[in-house]
Design a protein around this motif. Sequence first.
Motif, mmCIF file in Angstrom:
data_model
loop_
_atom_site.group_PDB
_atom_site.id
_atom_site.type_symbol
_atom_site.label_atom_id
_atom_site.label_comp_id
_atom_site.label_asym_id
_atom_site.label_seq_id
_atom_site.Cartn_x
_atom_site.Cartn_y
_atom_site.Cartn_z
ATOM 1 N N UNK A 102 0.837 -1.205 0.000
ATOM 2 C CA UNK A 102 0.000 0.000 0.000
ATOM 3 C C UNK A 102 0.870 1.252 0.000
ATOM 4 N N UNK A 103 1.863 1.267 0.890
ATOM 5 C CA UNK A 103 2.742 2.443 0.987
ATOM 6 C C UNK A 103 3.458 2.673 -0.337
ATOM 7 N N UNK A 104 3.999 1.605 -0.913
ATOM 8 C CA UNK A 104 4.731 1.737 -2.169
ATOM 9 C C UNK A 104 3.803 2.153 -3.311
ATOM 10 N N UNK A 105 2.634 1.524 -3.402
ATOM 11 C CA UNK A 105 1.704 1.837 -4.482
ATOM 12 C C UNK A 105 1.181 3.259 -4.416
ATOM 13 N N UNK A 106 0.799 3.702 -3.211
ATOM 14 C CA UNK A 106 0.274 5.060 -3.054
ATOM 15 C C UNK A 106 1.368 6.091 -3.317
ATOM 16 N N UNK A 107 2.570 5.850 -2.794
ATOM 17 C CA UNK A 107 3.668 6.801 -2.982
ATOM 18 C C UNK A 107 4.006 6.960 -4.464
ATOM 19 N N UNK A 108 4.080 5.850 -5.179
ATOM 20 C CA UNK A 108 4.377 5.925 -6.613
ATOM 21 C C UNK A 108 3.239 6.599 -7.380
ATOM 22 N N UNK A 109 1.994 6.312 -6.991
ATOM 23 C CA UNK A 109 0.856 6.918 -7.675
ATOM 24 C C UNK A 109 0.841 8.429 -7.507
ATOM 25 N N UNK A 110 1.102 8.890 -6.285
ATOM 26 C CA UNK A 110 1.139 10.339 -6.033
ATOM 27 C C UNK A 110 2.259 10.988 -6.835
ATOM 28 N N UNK A 111 3.411 10.330 -6.881
ATOM 29 C CA UNK A 111 4.544 10.875 -7.637
ATOM 30 C C UNK A 111 4.251 10.924 -9.125
ATOM 31 N N UNK A 112 3.588 9.874 -9.634
ATOM 32 C CA UNK A 112 3.279 9.823 -11.069
ATOM 33 C C UNK A 112 2.276 10.901 -11.451
ATOM 34 N N UNK A 113 1.273 11.122 -10.603
ATOM 35 C CA UNK A 113 0.265 12.153 -10.893
ATOM 36 C C UNK A 113 0.858 13.544 -10.754
ATOM 37 N N UNK A 114 1.765 13.698 -9.807
ATOM 38 C CA UNK A 114 2.328 15.030 -9.523
ATOM 39 C C UNK A 114 3.422 15.408 -10.517
ATOM 40 N N UNK A 115 4.230 14.442 -10.905
ATOM 41 C CA UNK A 115 5.381 14.742 -11.756
ATOM 42 C C UNK A 115 5.310 13.935 -13.052
ATOM 43 N N UNK A 116 5.321 14.632 -14.158
ATOM 44 C CA UNK A 116 5.238 14.002 -15.477
ATOM 45 C C UNK A 116 6.418 13.070 -15.729
ATOM 46 N N UNK A 117 7.594 13.437 -15.251
ATOM 47 C CA UNK A 117 8.779 12.617 -15.488
ATOM 48 C C UNK A 117 8.662 11.262 -14.806
ATOM 49 N N UNK A 118 7.963 11.195 -13.659
ATOM 50 C CA UNK A 118 7.775 9.924 -12.964
ATOM 51 C C UNK A 118 6.875 8.998 -13.774
ATOM 52 N N UNK A 119 5.878 9.568 -14.430
ATOM 53 C CA UNK A 119 5.004 8.744 -15.259
ATOM 54 C C UNK A 119 5.769 8.151 -16.433
ATOM 55 N N UNK A 120 6.626 8.946 -17.046
ATOM 56 C CA UNK A 120 7.372 8.473 -18.200
ATOM 57 C C UNK A 120 8.458 7.483 -17.832
ATOM 58 N N UNK A 121 9.013 7.602 -16.622
ATOM 59 C CA UNK A 121 10.152 6.765 -16.240
ATOM 60 C C UNK A 121 9.758 5.572 -15.382
ATOM 61 N N UNK A 122 8.802 5.730 -14.472
ATOM 62 C CA UNK A 122 8.492 4.679 -13.497
ATOM 63 C C UNK A 122 7.365 3.771 -13.962
ATOM 64 N N UNK A 123 6.315 4.349 -14.530
ATOM 65 C CA UNK A 123 5.138 3.559 -14.877
ATOM 66 C C UNK A 123 5.447 2.406 -15.825
ATOM 67 N N UNK A 124 6.234 2.607 -16.883
ATOM 68 C CA UNK A 124 6.543 1.464 -17.760
ATOM 69 C C UNK A 124 7.253 0.332 -17.017
ATOM 70 N N UNK A 125 8.171 0.694 -16.111
ATOM 71 C CA UNK A 125 8.883 -0.332 -15.371
ATOM 72 C C UNK A 125 7.963 -1.053 -14.387
ATOM 73 N N UNK A 126 7.013 -0.332 -13.821
ATOM 74 C CA UNK A 126 6.040 -0.967 -12.922
ATOM 75 C C UNK A 126 5.206 -1.989 -13.669
#
Length: 288
Positions: A102-126
């Motif tokens: 839960x902690x990991x999923x929520x933290x990554x989700x907030x980062x992805x929504x807040x920062x465009x670079x996180x969506x481009x870099x983290x989401x594909x790897x997830x």
Amino acid sequence: MTSARPVLTVLAALVAIWYAASVWMNATWVFDQAERAGQSVTWAEVVPQTMAQARPLLPPPHQVAAELWKGVAGQKITSKRSLVYHGLITLRGTMMGFALGIVLGVALAVSIVRYRVMELSVMPWAIISQTIPIVALAPMILTLSNQMGIDSREVPKAIISAYLSFFPVLVSMVKGLRSPDQMQLDQLKTYGASENQTFWKLRLPASMPYFFASLKVAVAAALIGTIVGELPTGAIEGLGARMLIGSQFGEPLIMWAALFAAAILAGMLIVTVGVIERLANTRMGVRP
């Protein structure tokens, strides 16, 4: 009663198919024994014998139910043969991995929504991470844990459990945090709301239905991860260990009873999440 009728109908059909499969699979042993003794048997004699074998290929439902009852109510909770005891061991690992997921999923989700670079870099790897078979990954996590000097068997199980449970939370929370439409966002801007205020007052409350829906999937995935994590760790405690012991020692009844105990535990966890969801909705003033 009317609403329960379809469920009971499907359940009755599954039990009937299960009994038929038990007779068909267990009959092989009966015919082999009769052939060795130079005797012939009829199906009227075969069917009762397939229902009471000590080590059947496919235990019939009543044998599984009896073994499950013996493991739950026929033993002291502190007994190593008690399914309650082993269920509590598995539950502990599940809750550790579930919380971490839960902690990991929520933290990554907030980062992805807040920062465009996180969506481009983290989401594909997830997404790619979920294509790796967990059965192959579990021994690697165990080996790395040992190399790092982590002797506890709980940590590898929690990591494997979190690995399976974080992804549903991540995907659902990203969807939930982005669920407010542009009109709502623009309205908060006209009120002079900051980005943090928009998150806490709009995005987070709007994501709650998605969050709780993901928890029901994640908690079941966490349980599966814990059970899988018990297999390569050489664990002697936990429902996964009971399944492994039943398989290794040719005791299918032990294996099936542990399997159904895990299913019951999963159902209880999902119901618990549902109760928490209703309490949270009541607290937030959400109408049913």
